[in-house]
Write an enzyme that holds these catalytic residues in place. Structure first.
Site, mmCIF file in Angstrom:
data_model
loop_
_atom_site.group_PDB
_atom_site.id
_atom_site.type_symbol
_atom_site.label_atom_id
_atom_site.label_comp_id
_atom_site.label_asym_id
_atom_site.label_seq_id
_atom_site.Cartn_x
_atom_site.Cartn_y
_atom_site.Cartn_z
ATOM 1 N N GLU A 178 0.828 -1.209 0.000
ATOM 2 C CA GLU A 178 0.000 0.000 0.000
ATOM 3 C C GLU A 178 0.861 1.256 0.000
ATOM 4 O O GLU A 178 0.516 2.252 -0.625
ATOM 5 C CB GLU A 178 -0.983 0.029 1.166
ATOM 6 C CG GLU A 178 -1.915 1.217 1.061
ATOM 7 C CD GLU A 178 -3.247 1.053 1.759
ATOM 8 O OE1 GLU A 178 -3.956 2.058 1.852
ATOM 9 O OE2 GLU A 178 -3.579 -0.064 2.189
ATOM 10 N N GLY A 232 -6.059 4.916 -0.269
ATOM 11 C CA GLY A 232 -6.380 3.504 -0.471
ATOM 12 C C GLY A 232 -7.857 3.232 -0.288
ATOM 13 O O GLY A 232 -8.482 3.715 0.652
ATOM 14 N N HIS A 258 -0.501 -14.188 -0.169
ATOM 15 C CA HIS A 258 0.802 -14.526 0.411
ATOM 16 C C HIS A 258 1.267 -15.838 -0.212
ATOM 17 O O HIS A 258 0.612 -16.864 -0.067
ATOM 18 C CB HIS A 258 0.702 -14.629 1.929
ATOM 19 C CG HIS A 258 0.178 -13.375 2.563
ATOM 20 N ND1 HIS A 258 0.923 -12.229 2.639
ATOM 21 C CD2 HIS A 258 -1.021 -13.096 3.120
ATOM 22 C CE1 HIS A 258 0.212 -11.288 3.241
ATOM 23 N NE2 HIS A 258 -0.977 -11.787 3.534
ATOM 24 N N ARG A 298 4.876 -17.084 -0.232
ATOM 25 C CA ARG A 298 5.884 -17.781 0.578
ATOM 26 C C ARG A 298 6.294 -16.880 1.727
ATOM 27 O O ARG A 298 6.122 -15.670 1.683
ATOM 28 C CB ARG A 298 7.070 -18.243 -0.253
ATOM 29 C CG ARG A 298 8.070 -17.214 -0.649
ATOM 30 C CD ARG A 298 9.336 -17.762 -1.360
ATOM 31 N NE ARG A 298 9.190 -18.966 -2.141
ATOM 32 C CZ ARG A 298 8.816 -19.005 -3.431
ATOM 33 N NH1 ARG A 298 8.559 -17.887 -4.072
ATOM 34 N NH2 ARG A 298 8.721 -20.142 -4.062
ATOM 35 N N SER A 299 6.875 -17.487 2.752
ATOM 36 C CA SER A 299 7.312 -16.730 3.928
ATOM 37 C C SER A 299 8.773 -16.319 3.774
ATOM 38 O O SER A 299 9.511 -16.841 2.945
ATOM 39 C CB SER A 299 7.126 -17.555 5.202
ATOM 40 O OG SER A 299 7.941 -18.710 5.167
ATOM 41 N N LEU A 346 -5.349 3.901 -14.600
ATOM 42 C CA LEU A 346 -5.201 5.247 -14.044
ATOM 43 C C LEU A 346 -6.390 6.071 -14.510
ATOM 44 O O LEU A 346 -6.340 6.743 -15.542
ATOM 45 C CB LEU A 346 -3.875 5.883 -14.496
ATOM 46 C CG LEU A 346 -2.598 5.182 -14.046
ATOM 47 C CD1 LEU A 346 -1.366 5.822 -14.679
ATOM 48 C CD2 LEU A 346 -2.487 5.195 -12.526
ATOM 49 N N GLY A 347 -7.482 5.997 -13.759
ATOM 50 C CA GLY A 347 -8.710 6.677 -14.143
ATOM 51 C C GLY A 347 -8.921 7.991 -13.412
ATOM 52 O O GLY A 347 -8.117 8.402 -12.577
#
Length: 142
Positions: free
Chosen positions: A64, A84, A91, A93-94, A109-110
């Site tokens: 974000e 936002g 997710h 992989r760790s 991109l509006g």
């Protein structure tokens, strides 16, 4: 295609992040392209969950952050700002240590919304998470 509507630089982005979560988590913007923005974040005591892997929320914060910063450079700052509206994270992989790096590119991109894709990888360039961020484009009030 260049997407930036206003002057953008790494030093300007860094100055805007002072005294925010960006600074607290050690997020560092590293590259600006014609249609993308890249930043990295350490995996350390600030971003790990109790079992020792990076917290999923930290991945969302990085996504974000990059998408939001990018979005706000894609509008006229004298007329608009972006916030936002929705984020979706898968997710994959760790990761326990090192850095994670996110790359944000726009899908749309509006005038009233923007949609960004942010891919986060580890130091070995393996995907950690895939993120889709929807931004609301709002009008500044006089």
């Amino acid at each position: 295609m260049k997407i930036w509507q206003t002057e953008i630089s790494l030093s300007l982005i860094e100055s805007r992040g002072k005294n925010t979560m960006v600074e607290h988590l050690g997020i560092e913007f590293t590259e600006i392209g014609a249609d993308y923005l890249i930043a990295r974040m350490p995996v350390d005591h600030r971003t790990r969950q109790p079992i020792g892997i990076m917290h999923g929320g930290a991945s969302c914060v990085l996504a974000e952050t990059i998408g939001s910063v990018a979005a706000n450079f894609c509008v006229d700052p004298d007329k608009y700002y972006c916030v936002g509206l929705d984020i979706n994270t898968n997710h994959i992989r760790s990761v326990r240590e090192g850095f994670v790096t996110g790359t944000a590119k726009p899908y749309h991109l509006g005038k009233s919304t923007q949609v960004w894709g942010i891919e986060i990888v580890n130091d070995q360039k393996k995907i950690i998470s895939i993120n889709r961020l929807t931004m609301a484009v709002l009008t500044l009030k006089d």
